[in-house]
Write a protein that holds these residues in place. Sequence first.
Motif, short mmCIF file in Angstrom:
data_model
loop_
_atom_site.label_atom_id
_atom_site.label_comp_id
_atom_site.label_asym_id
_atom_site.label_seq_id
_atom_site.Cartn_x
_atom_site.Cartn_y
_atom_site.Cartn_z
N LEU A 29 11.08 2.02 18.50
CA LEU A 29 9.65 2.50 17.69
C LEU A 29 9.32 2.04 16.39
N ASP A 30 7.69 1.52 16.29
CA ASP A 30 6.99 1.23 14.88
C ASP A 30 5.56 1.82 14.07
N LEU A 31 5.98 1.75 12.94
CA LEU A 31 5.56 2.55 12.51
C LEU A 31 3.42 2.07 12.65
N PHE A 32 2.94 2.62 12.36
CA PHE A 32 1.97 3.07 11.62
C PHE A 32 1.18 3.44 10.37
N SER A 33 1.42 3.05 9.24
CA SER A 33 1.35 3.33 7.84
C SER A 33 -0.28 3.12 7.52
N LEU A 34 -0.36 4.65 6.82
CA LEU A 34 -2.65 4.31 6.40
C LEU A 34 -1.68 5.11 4.82
N GLY A 35 -2.70 4.68 3.74
CA GLY A 35 -2.73 4.95 2.73
C GLY A 35 -3.56 5.66 2.47
N GLY A 36 -4.87 6.14 2.44
CA GLY A 36 -5.84 7.39 2.19
C GLY A 36 -5.89 7.70 0.56
N ILE A 37 -6.25 6.54 0.10
CA ILE A 37 -7.21 5.88 -1.55
C ILE A 37 -8.15 4.79 -1.34
N ASN A 38 -8.68 4.81 -1.53
CA ASN A 38 -10.04 3.92 -2.40
C ASN A 38 -8.76 2.20 -2.73
N GLY A 39 -9.40 1.33 -0.82
CA GLY A 39 -8.54 -0.19 -1.40
C GLY A 39 -7.39 0.05 -0.72
N MET A 87 0.69 -1.22 0.19
CA MET A 87 -0.31 -0.43 -0.68
C MET A 87 0.74 1.46 -0.01
N PRO A 88 0.72 2.31 -0.80
CA PRO A 88 1.29 3.54 -0.67
C PRO A 88 1.05 3.93 0.73
N ALA A 89 2.29 5.01 1.06
CA ALA A 89 2.53 5.10 2.16
C ALA A 89 2.06 7.17 2.03
N THR A 90 0.55 7.46 2.22
CA THR A 90 0.48 9.37 2.69
C THR A 90 0.37 9.29 4.61
N SER A 91 0.61 8.31 4.94
CA SER A 91 -0.26 8.78 6.82
C SER A 91 1.16 8.22 7.48
N LEU A 92 2.48 8.60 8.47
CA LEU A 92 2.85 7.61 8.82
C LEU A 92 2.17 8.29 10.75
N MET A 93 3.12 7.06 11.43
CA MET A 93 3.08 7.43 12.67
C MET A 93 4.32 6.74 13.53
N ALA A 94 4.45 7.27 14.21
CA ALA A 94 5.83 6.31 15.37
C ALA A 94 5.27 6.57 16.92
N ALA A 95 5.15 5.54 17.15
CA ALA A 95 5.40 5.11 18.14
C ALA A 95 5.47 3.25 18.97
#
Length: 589
Positions: free
Chosen positions: A455-465, A439-447
């Motif tokens: 530290l881990d990463l939470f990745s969000l795509g921000g597009i359909n699917g 999935m493309p990474a358009t939002s990342l959060m480190a915690a």
Amino acid sequence: MRSGRCALFVVVAIAGITVGCSQSSPPISVSLTPGTSVATDQGETVAISATVSNATSNPGVTWSLNGPGTISATSGSSITYTPPTTTISGPQQVTVTAASVLDPSKSAALQITVNPYLQIPSQNLASGTVGAAYSQTIQLAGGTAPFLWSVYNGPIPTGWKVGGAVPDGLTLNGNTGVISGTPSGGGTWYFEATVTDAAGATAVNGFLSVQINSIAPPGNSVPFLNSTLVPTAIAPGSPDSSLNVSGVGFISGATINFNNAPLATTFVDGEHLSAVLPAAAVATAGTATVTVMNPAPGGGGSNGVYFQIGVPSAGVSFANASNSPLPIPEAWSVAVADFNEDGKVDLAIPGNVRVYVMLGNGDGTFAPAPGSPVSVPSPPYDDFASPYTGTAFAVGDFDHSGHLGLAAGLFNNLSAAILFGNGDGTFGYSDTLAFTQGMPATSLMAADFNRDGNLDLFSLGGINGATPVTLLGYGNGAFNGVTPTSEIIGSTSAAGDFNNDGYLDVTIDGTNILLGNGDGSFRQGPSVSPKGPVIVSDFNGDGNLDLAVGNGQANVAILLGDGAGHFTLARVAHFGRNAASGDGPCRFQ
């Protein structure tokens, strides 16, 4: 008499020999270059030339082919053999023959072995374990031995291990394609392998990876600090006072740091700390960075929250700093942190596969850091620079160096580049990208979502699917993916413990609440409305986290949390704009 007969005999013998030589000539012969046998691949050609000896009147040849493929320019002494284009499943034998035009019985033949197209098939290399000997051969199809292996050497920034790398402690044997050694760090390394064969063919596979499982016991968690500080600000010149913070993952021995200086801290519980804020720390106006530090093993510093030291004001106004706007091309977002550790806020701004690092002077002006802009690696996934680094950007100490680094999302590459901070505003590179599971990474959060001290990463795509994914870190810039959460479309995310169970939860665009299980996975929580960019804080001071959600329609909704993961709409702030004055008055309902 005897001597006369002998002399006559000798003369006759010599004469016989002389006559015989004058009536014969050397036989015609045909030879071929490159010889009598050769091997090649589909997609590669073979140049063949014929030499005819002892045929001075007509040295030409006729050519013939027995087997698949074609030969070209058959009227001359040199031709080109082209293998068949239809994919073959195994080696094929071909014979090319050149016969003398003067004497067709004189010929030479070249036996050609045609091998299937050279390719590195898609494959999952076996996993390994830290400290255990590892040996795996990259599978290969077709081609002509011998082979030469390497990790892709493409257009990459200085300091980056070309095309990714095999895991730390392992090496790739260039002659055999065997990856072996003893891995020294957990995580998944992604790399692009290249192989060249004896026929000159080259094959590339940019989707190879090796997962290394760690056997290290979990360390103390990396703390997470809520944005709400009590008090939220203080007047300069105030006497000694208390500073109370809340968050997740605090342990006994944790300290509150004020501009990197530890304060005398009292441990309340895993989500609350209190410290004495000395008068000397707030003597002059300014903005301080507050963090929480957990002791080793693991542990380390939390995210930073800003604390204002200033005189209260009834109104707020802004003016451009002397060198604002900053000359940053193609800027998409901004991260704020003290990257050179001088107590002044700096900026990191992603551009076109670059990160511009601007060091703060403490007066609202900024200057480029040494080496800025920092190139962001593109290989191994698409072999082309992403059109932009994207809006995905996260700040954190990903290698336990004590210095803040960056995770920069690469939209085309379906990954994030990990940059290690050096503490002076410059950065180094992890030797692998963080693959965001397709999935493309358009939002990342480190915690630290699984509370193991990395530290881990939470990745969000921000597009359909697009499916949110969690990447579990190992403290070395490498990550392993967790089974993705069900499909959720969103563009922004924020973290906090919404149900007060000690585990970090996530909200996506305010409307989706994902409750953390403490191992990096999440379960669906209550639905919330409206939807939009979200900020987490305790707005009503009841000790429970609330949400502020902007819906892109000139209003922001305030949703109050109950500490059990549920939120209730409290009010909506409507914003209007006065074109003449530039003011932005608001009203509540």
